[in-house]
Design a protein around this motif. Structure first.
Motif, PDB file in Angstrom:
ATOM      1  N   GLY A  15     -18.727 -44.595  13.693  1.00 39.96           N
ATOM      2  CA  GLY A  15     -17.291 -44.680  13.915  1.00 39.96           C
ATOM      3  C   GLY A  15     -16.687 -43.358  14.349  1.00 39.96           C
ATOM      4  N   ALA A  19     -14.642 -42.712  17.678  1.00 38.93           N
ATOM      5  CA  ALA A  19     -13.290 -42.183  17.582  1.00 38.93           C
ATOM      6  C   ALA A  19     -13.097 -41.023  18.553  1.00 38.93           C
ATOM      7  CB  ALA A  19     -13.019 -41.735  16.151  1.00 38.93           C
ATOM      8  N   THR A 228     -11.111 -49.595  20.420  1.00 37.76           N
ATOM      9  CA  THR A 228     -10.705 -48.577  19.453  1.00 37.76           C
ATOM     10  C   THR A 228      -9.301 -48.080  19.771  1.00 37.76           C
ATOM     11  OG1 THR A 228     -13.010 -47.906  19.339  1.00 37.76           O
ATOM     12  CG2 THR A 228     -11.404 -46.409  18.381  1.00 37.76           C
ATOM     13  N   GLY A 244     -11.613 -46.000  15.065  1.00 38.31           N
ATOM     14  CA  GLY A 244     -13.031 -45.760  15.335  1.00 38.31           C
ATOM     15  C   GLY A 244     -13.875 -45.957  14.088  1.00 38.31           C
ATOM     16  N   ILE A 247     -13.889 -49.618  13.035  1.00 33.81           N
ATOM     17  CA  ILE A 247     -14.781 -50.461  13.839  1.00 33.81           C
ATOM     18  C   ILE A 247     -16.239 -50.187  13.483  1.00 33.81           C
ATOM     19  CG2 ILE A 247     -15.648 -50.844  16.186  1.00 33.81           C
ATOM     20  CD1 ILE A 247     -12.829 -50.779  17.154  1.00 33.81           C
TER      21      ILE A 247
END
Lengths: 286, 435
Positions: A15, A19, A228, A244, A247
């Motif tokens: 993540g 991000a 994102t 981010g 997800i």
């Protein structure tokens, strides 16, 4: 329990990288309302830059990172001057097609020049793994995630603590007003592209430590970056960070609960739900 | 007046439709050789991806075919291959030479089909061969079936190709379902060699596309037949940037054997994740694809050691089968590279065709079709690891099989079938922490 801890940890690591790559996308959108559809392909270029720095110059990807960031930042400016500025006066559709076409061009050129071969950077400074209790973490992924955190922190500092950052944010907020305050918005646009592409370069350089490199690699991360950005709120760097990680964790855990082939479906569903309840995204401005 | 025209048109169309099947190609352009009068050349059509993304494979295939044709036409009697002791060319056709006419499919099923039609109707080829990709072979062989010319396929492995009730389609290579069966034959043989060390529980990791799902399907089917238990199937998306949850599921299944169907990037990612999370198996059995990519060993490095993958051909077969080494040496001296599964199978396909035409004593497609059905080439006369070549009613060679290769010391080493193994199998694979 052990398994859940392991998947969550891996999800967070993934993540953070997502991000960082999304931060670049959202910054460009925030400042000039343009979605860079070639985003994933910028990432691909950055990964190739890392690969060749390693293969030709023998540079460890971590040492090559500043160079890759600078190269991608420069490339961002070139794209802004060569492709984006001319279509700024055109319709929104023209702007979409311009970046979309650029992406296809980059992919095609990469396949032609670098061939479709999958490449992989061999042993680097960040090879191996370590265990925290029952959780095994890959050193490359951990370092990549830490790197993503650091670069994101720098990005925040730039936007929040410097005059240039304030000017960037002012341009994002109200272009006309910013111009009236004496901010050269065209330079701010170029800067947004430089910083945005630089962020992608950082994500690429960190990913290259452990991920295979091929002309279509952008497709793996490109779509996720868009989701994102939209989930976090268009234009919000903080939102991109939050989304981010969210997800990353959601896909990992979903892969454990459901058939892994559907793990992204769950992430996209989450995005749809947020879109309905909070159309501006998690941290976006209404 | 208009009605009259319409009727005429209808009659013409119906007549054309009636005439089409009756007009056998033999009756039209292809002279049946009368006794003593043979053609100087017999034309064979070959449609392959010679341009586009698969062009490098197309070159391999073409090289294999060119070498086979050259050997047959020159009658190199120092090679123990079919027809070569006959003094050059096809003896039963008065020493007629083979000529292969290549056409480019560019990897496109539609183009493969139209090129096949062109080769049959305007170049009057006696037999067609091709087309590497199963999707192209499907359409190209359809054209041959319609025009009633034999189509010999040497290298497409989709099981559906022989499930179409075609009368003019023959395939010398084993298909993917036979390869899946090989996994369990291999495990049974390994269990005899390492008693008590080969578990009967497997877990499957596969891509969620057609290839991966097919492998999953066939492996499950044959696991039942060979009394192995499939503890679970983990399908994943090809574009997944992280495989942690997938690997965790494998670990949770506690199955000692992993069967994997992956491409290169995902295979690399999966192996790295297995290592990082210290997930161990007795053996990892892969369905070629990413595991036999020329970049697999360079990219994965030391972690690729001990992995097993099925293959169709390996150059170390030459250690147990002299003809493989002899042909491969000649191949390398001509083209600068070793043979591979593609060139070796295309090479073999030409011998199947030449042998059938020779026994047919004619270039009449019906007679060649009949001869193909009677094909019986023994194992020593082919460069493949098969038990021979013999077609069943579907046109499938029933004597084909794959081999299992293991990565030992950075190279692919044949370890199964046992009688063709160049080095002994290493089983179980050492745990990650003990390497």
């Amino acid at each position: 329990m052990e398994i859940v801890a392991q998947t969550v940890a891996s999800g967070v690591l993934l993540g953070l990288i997502l991000a960082l790559s999304a931060a670049g996308l959202t910054l460009i959108w925030g400042v000039m309302d343009i979605v860079n559809f070639a985003h994933g392909d910028f990432l691909m270029l950055g990964m190739y830059a890392s690969f060749f720095a390693w293969a030709v110059l023998g540079l460890d990807p971590l040492l090559a990172l500043p160079g890759v960031v600078a190269a991608l930042g420069l490339f961002g400016v070139v794209v802004y001057l060569g492709v984006i500025r001319p279509v700024l006066r055109g319709s929104v559709l023209a702007q979409i097609f311009a970046t979309f076409g650029l992406g296809i061009l980059l992919r095609g050129v990469a396949q032609f020049v670098f061939t479709a071969d999958y490449r992989q950077i061999g042993d680097t400074m960040a090879t191996g793994s370590f265990a925290v209790g029952p959780v095994h973490l890959g050193l490359p992924q951990t370092i990549a995630a830490l790197g993503a955190l650091i670069v994101s922190g720098l990005l925040f500092a730039l936007l929040d603590r410097t005059t240039v950052g304030t000017a960037l944010r002012a341009t994002a907020e109200d272009r006309r007003a910013a111009e009236l305050m004496g901010i050269d918005t065209r330079r701010m646009f170029a800067l947004a592209w430089a910083v945005g592409a630089g962020c992608v370069g950082a994500a690429a350089g960190l990913l290259a430590i452990y991920f295979p490199i091929f002309p279509d690699v952008g497709a793996v991360f490109g779509l996720l970056a868009f989701v994102t950005v939209a989930l976090g709120g268009f234009g919000s760097v903080g939102g991109a960070m939050l989304a981010g990680v969210l997800i990353g964790v959601v896909t990992s855990v979903a892969g454990l609960i459901f058939d892994p082939a559907y793990k992204f479906t769950v992430a996209y569903l989450l995005y749809l739900v947020v879109l309905v309840i909070r159309p501006q995204g998690l941290l976006g401005r209404a | 007046m208009r009605a009259w025209l319409a009727h005429l048109a209808a009659v013409v169309v119906i007549a054309a439709a009636c005439v089409q099947p009756g007009a056998s190609p033999a009756g039209e352009g292809q002279p049946t050789a009368a006794a003593g009068v043979f053609p100087k050349e017999v034309a064979i059509g070959a449609v392959y991806p010679l341009t586009g993304a698969l062009a490098p494979t197309g070159v391999d295939l073409k090289n294999g075919i060119d070498l086979a044709v050259e050997l047959i036409n020159s009658g190199r009697s120092d090679f123990d291959l079919p027809l070569l002791k006959d003094g050059g060319g096809l003896r039963n056709l008065g020493g007629a030479k083979l000529k292969v006419i290549f056409a480019d499919s560019a990897g496109d099923p539609a183009k493969g089909q139209s090129e096949t039609e062109r080769l049959i109707t305007s170049d009057k080829v006696a037999v067609m061969t091709g087309a590497f990709q199963s999707a192209v072979t499907a359409t190209a062989s359809q054209a041959a079936e319609r025009l009633q010319v034999p189509f010999v396929n040497a290298e497409s492995s989709s099981p559906t190709l022989v499930a179409r009730d075609f009368k003019w389609f023959f395939r010398s290579t084993p298909d993917d379902s036979m390869f899946a069966e090989n996994f369990f034959q291999f495990l049974d043989d390994a269990a005899k060699r390492f008693p008590g060390q080969v578990a009967k529980k497997v877990v499957i990791l596969h891509t969620d596309d057609l290839f991966g799902s097919d492998v999953n399907k066939f492996v499950r089917q044959f696991a039942e037949k060979y009394t192995y238990e499939v503890v679970g199937s983990v399908g994943y998306k090809l574009t997944a940037p992280d495989l942690t949850s997938e690997i965790q599921r494998l670990k949770a299944s506690a199955a000692p054997i992993l069967i994997e169907a992956s491409y290169l990037a995902d295979a690399t990612l999966a192996i790295r994740t297995l290592k990082q999370q210290d997930v161990n198996f007795q053996g990892v059995l892969a369905m070629d694809a990413g595991f036999v990519d020329t970049k697999f060993i360079p990219n994965v490095g030391k972690d690729a050691e001990y992995m097993l993958t099925r293959e169709v051909w390996a150059k170390d077969l030459g250690t147990r089968k002299p003809i493989v080494k002899q042909v491969n040496d000649l191949f390398r001296s001509k083209y600068g590279t070793d043979m591979n599964g593609s060139s070796a199978r295309a090479f073999t396909g030409i011998f199947v065709i030449a042998d059938a035409i020779n026994r047919a004593r004619s270039i009449d497609p019906v007679k060649i079709q009949e001869a193909l059905k009677q094909t019986n080439i023994p194992a020593p006369q082919i460069v493949m690891p098969w038990d021979g070549i013999q077609f069943d009613a579907r046109g499938q060679n029933t004597k084909g099989r794959g081999i299992m290769v293991q990565i030992q010391g950075g190279e692919y080493v044949t370890v199964w079938p046992l009688e063709l193994a160049s080095k002994p199998l290493i089983w179980p694979m050492p745990e990650w922490t003990k390497r």
